[in-house]
Scaffold this active site. Structure first.
Site, PDB file in Angstrom:
ATOM      1  N   GLU A 111      -8.171  10.518   3.329  1.00  0.00           N
ATOM      2  CA  GLU A 111      -8.695   8.698   3.969  1.00  0.00           C
ATOM      3  C   GLU A 111      -8.013   8.607   4.710  1.00  0.00           C
ATOM      4  O   GLU A 111      -6.931   8.407   5.138  1.00  0.00           O
ATOM      5  CB  GLU A 111      -8.005   8.218   2.261  1.00  0.00           C
ATOM      6  CG  GLU A 111      -9.045   6.366   1.927  1.00  0.00           C
ATOM      7  CD  GLU A 111      -8.319   5.782   2.902  1.00  0.00           C
ATOM      8  OE1 GLU A 111      -8.655   5.650   4.161  1.00  0.00           O
ATOM      9  OE2 GLU A 111      -7.090   5.544   2.701  1.00  0.00           O
ATOM     10  N   CYS A 171      -6.489   0.129   6.976  1.00  0.00           N
ATOM     11  CA  CYS A 171      -7.178   0.443   7.436  1.00  0.00           C
ATOM     12  C   CYS A 171      -8.467   0.454   7.440  1.00  0.00           C
ATOM     13  O   CYS A 171      -9.833   0.384   7.290  1.00  0.00           O
ATOM     14  CB  CYS A 171      -6.786   2.140   6.895  1.00  0.00           C
ATOM     15  SG  CYS A 171      -7.023   2.524   4.777  1.00  0.00           S
TER      16      CYS A 171
END
Length: 492
Positions: free
Chosen positions: A259, A293
Site C-alpha cells: 500500500e 497517502c
C-alpha cells in the site's frame, strides 16, 4: 467493558526494549524517539537488529500452528478485548500520538477510534467461514472442497503518518485469520506504531509469541523480506521503498501486499457548488499536514472557476494556524522532519519558477509548514508530477471533462480519486474513467472504512487490498482437498 489503567503505558516496562516473547533488551541497543514539533526527547526504545528479527520470526513460527487451530470465536474474543482496552485508555494514549507524530488532538483521537473499529472488523472476520464445497467433475466419487488457511508468519512494515492505524489494520487482519505477526514500525513513531499495540494485545491475553514488535532501521525491514520463516509481507510506505520490498519478496517467493503513495486527483466540475468544493479540497489537501497517502494531491477545476477556487482556499489557509499541537491550539502540526519541509519548499519554488502562482504559504519554519495554495500548475512542474506529502493545495485547470480525465490519468499513481459536481450521474461517469483503487463521488478522498478494501493501482500498489473482504483474500490462501471413501487401484 475494560477499565482504563492510569499508567497503561508505564515507560519503565518498555524503555530500551522490544516486544518479542515479552519485553526484552534489543541487540542493537536503544534509539531515541523525539517530538517533531520541537525535537524534545520523548522516550528511548529498543533498536532491533536483523538477528533480533530472525529470533522473533523463528519463535513466531513455532507458536503459530496452535493459534491457527484456535477457534475463530476465541481469536475474535481476544481481538475485541484489545479494541476495548485501546479505547478505554484513549485519554492516556492520544497525547503520545500527538507528541510523537505531530498530530492534532482530534486527529489522534480519531486514529484511536478508527483503529479500534478496524480491530473489531477483523474480529468479526475471524468468525467467517470461507470453506467451499466443489463439484467433482471426473467421476472419481471424491468429496472436493477448498479451504482457506493462514500463511503462517506475516511481516508487517508500517509508516509514520498514521502509525497506530496503519500498523493495526494489518496486524489485526493477520491475527484474525490465524497468522502470527512480526511487526516493524517506523522508528520515528515506535511508540504509537509499536509500544501501544504491544500493550493492548499483552493486556488482552494474546498468547505469548504470536506478536513481535521490533523497532529498527532499514536492515530489519530487509531481513523481514528475506527471512524464510516469514511467508508474507504487508508494507505501507513510499513507492520507492515499496518497489524494493516487492523485489525482495518476489526473489524469495513471498506473498507481498503493498500500500504505497498516491497523487490523487480531485476533479471539481463546472456545476459544483464552489464553496462546498473548496471545503472538501481544503480538508483533502491539508488534513494532517497533507501527510496522507490518499490526500487530494491534484485539484482539477474548470479554467473559468480556477481563480474563484484559489481565492476560497487562500482565505481558508489564512485561518488555519500552524503550531505544536501538544501545547497550542492549531489546525496543522509539524511535518515529521525538517528535511521534508525543505523538499516541499523546493517543489513549490519549482512551480513558481515555471509560471505557477503562489497565493499563500510555501515557506517552512523548522518543521512547521503552513497551508499552501498553488494555482496555474501544469504538467512538467514537480507540484503536478510528484506526490508532495505536505500541506500544498495544487490547482490545475481543465477545458472539459475529457481534459480533466486526461490530466488525472497522467500520473503513474492510482490510489484514490474524487469528483465533485451537481449532476451525480455525470460525476460518476467522469470518476469511472479514472484508474484508482478508491473512487469518491461528491466527497474528498481522505476516507477509509474497516469494511472496505483499501489499496491502489500502478505505483500506488501491486493490486492487493487490505481491510474488509480483503482480510481473507490477503492473509490466507486456498488449499484444495479431495477425499475418497476408500483408496482405489490405478491402471499402473
Amino acid at each position: 467493558m475494560s477499565q482504563a489503567n492510569n499508567d497503561f503505558l508505564d515507560v519503565s516496562r518498555w524503555t530500551g526494549k522490544i516486544y518479542s516473547n515479552g519485553w526484552v533488551t534489543a541487540q542493537g541497543g536503544t534509539q531515541t524517539v523525539t517530538a517533531p514539533a520541537n525535537g524534545a526527547h520523548l522516550a528511548d526504545v529498543g533498536r532491533a537488529t536483523p538477528d533480533d528479527l530472525r529470533t522473533a520470526a523463528a519463535a513466531a513460527s513455532l507458536v503459530q500452528p496452535v493459534w491457527e487451530a484456535t477457534p475463530g470465536a476465541e481469536r475474535a474474543k481476544i481481538l475485541n478485548k484489545a479494541a476495548e482496552i485501546l479505547q478505554a485508555n484513549a485519554d492516556e494514549l492520544a497525547p503520545w500520538i500527538v507528541r510523537e507524530s505531530g498530530a492534532t488532538a482530534p486527529k489522534a483521537a480519531n486514529e484511536i477510534a478508527h483503529s479500534a473499529g478496524f480491530i473489531r472488523a477483523a474480529a468479526a472476520a475471524a468468525l467467517e467461514n470461507h470453506n467451499t464445497t466443489l463439484k467433482s467433475v471426473d467421476g472419481r466419487n471424491a468429496q472436493e472442497e477448498m479451504i482457506r488457511v493462514p500463511h503462517g508468519v506475516v511481516g508487517v512494515i508500517s509508516a509514520f503518518n498514521f502509525p497506530l492505524f496503519l500498523s493495526i489494520r494489518a496486524i489485526a487482519g493477520a491475527l484474525a485469520t490465524g497468522n502470527a505477526v512480526v511487526h516493524k514500525p517506523d522508528p520515528r513513531t515506535a511508540i504509537s506504531g509499536g509500544v501501544i499495540i504491544a500493550r493492548i494485545f499483552e493486556e488482552a491475553g494474546l498468547p505469548m509469541g504470536l506478536l513481535h514488535i521490533i523497532s529498527g532501521g532499514g536492515d530489519v525491514g530487509a531481513a523481514i523480506c528475506e527471512d524464510p520463516n516469514i511467508a508474507m509481507v504487508s508494507f505501507t510506505g513510499s513507492s520507492a521503498v515499496g518497489a524494493k520490498v516487492g523485489e525482495a519478496c518476489g526473489r524469495n517467493l513471498k506473498k507481498v501486499q503493498l500500500e504505497l503513495g498516491g497523487k490523487n486527483a480531485m476533479i471539481v466540475l463546472d456545476d459544483a457548488d464552489m464553496d462546498v468544493a473548496a471545503s472538501n479540497c481544503a480538508w483533502g489537501a491539508w488534513i494532517h499536514q497533507g501527510q496522507v497517502c490518499i490526500a487530494a494531491g491534484l485539484i482539477l477545476v474548470p479554467a473559468a472557476k480556477a481563480e474563484t477556487l484559489a481565492a476560497a482556499l487562500t482565505a481558508k489557509a489564512h485561518r488555519l494556524p500552524v503550531g505544536d499541537p501538544a501545547t497550542e491550539q492549531c489546525a496543522l502540526g509539524p511535518l515529521i522532519v525538517e528535511a521534508e519541509c525543505k523538499r516541499i519548499e523546493a517543489i513549490v519554488e519549482d512551480a513558481v519558477a515555471k509560471g505557477a502562482t503562489l497565493h499563500v504559504g510555501g515557506k517552512a519554519k523548522g518543521t512547521m509548514f503552513p497551508a499552501t495554495v498553488l494555482s496555474g500548475v501544469k504538467p512538467g512542474m514537480r507540484a503536478f508530477d510528484e506526490e508532495i506529502f505536505g500541506p500544498v493545495a495544487v490547482i490545475a485547470s481543465f477545458d472539459d471533462d475529457d481534459h480533466a480525465v486526461a490530466l488525472a490519468k497522467m500520473s503513474d499513481f492510482g490510489l484514490a480519486g474524487s469528483v465533485i459536481g451537481g449532476d451525480v450521474a455525470r460525476a460518476r461517469a467522469v470518476g469511472n474513467r479514472l484508474r484508482v483503487g478508491h473512487l469518491h463521488i461528491n466527497d474528498q478522498p481522505v476516507i477509509s472504512s474497516p469494511l472496505a478494501p483499501f489499496g491502489g493501482r500502478g505505483k500506488s500498489g501491486n493490486g492487493t487490498r487490505i481491510s474488509g473482504p480483503a482480510i481473507w483474500e490477503e492473509f490466507t490462501q486456498y488449499v484444495w482437498i479431495t477425499t475418497k471413501p476408500a483408496a482405489t487401484a490405478y491402471p499402473f
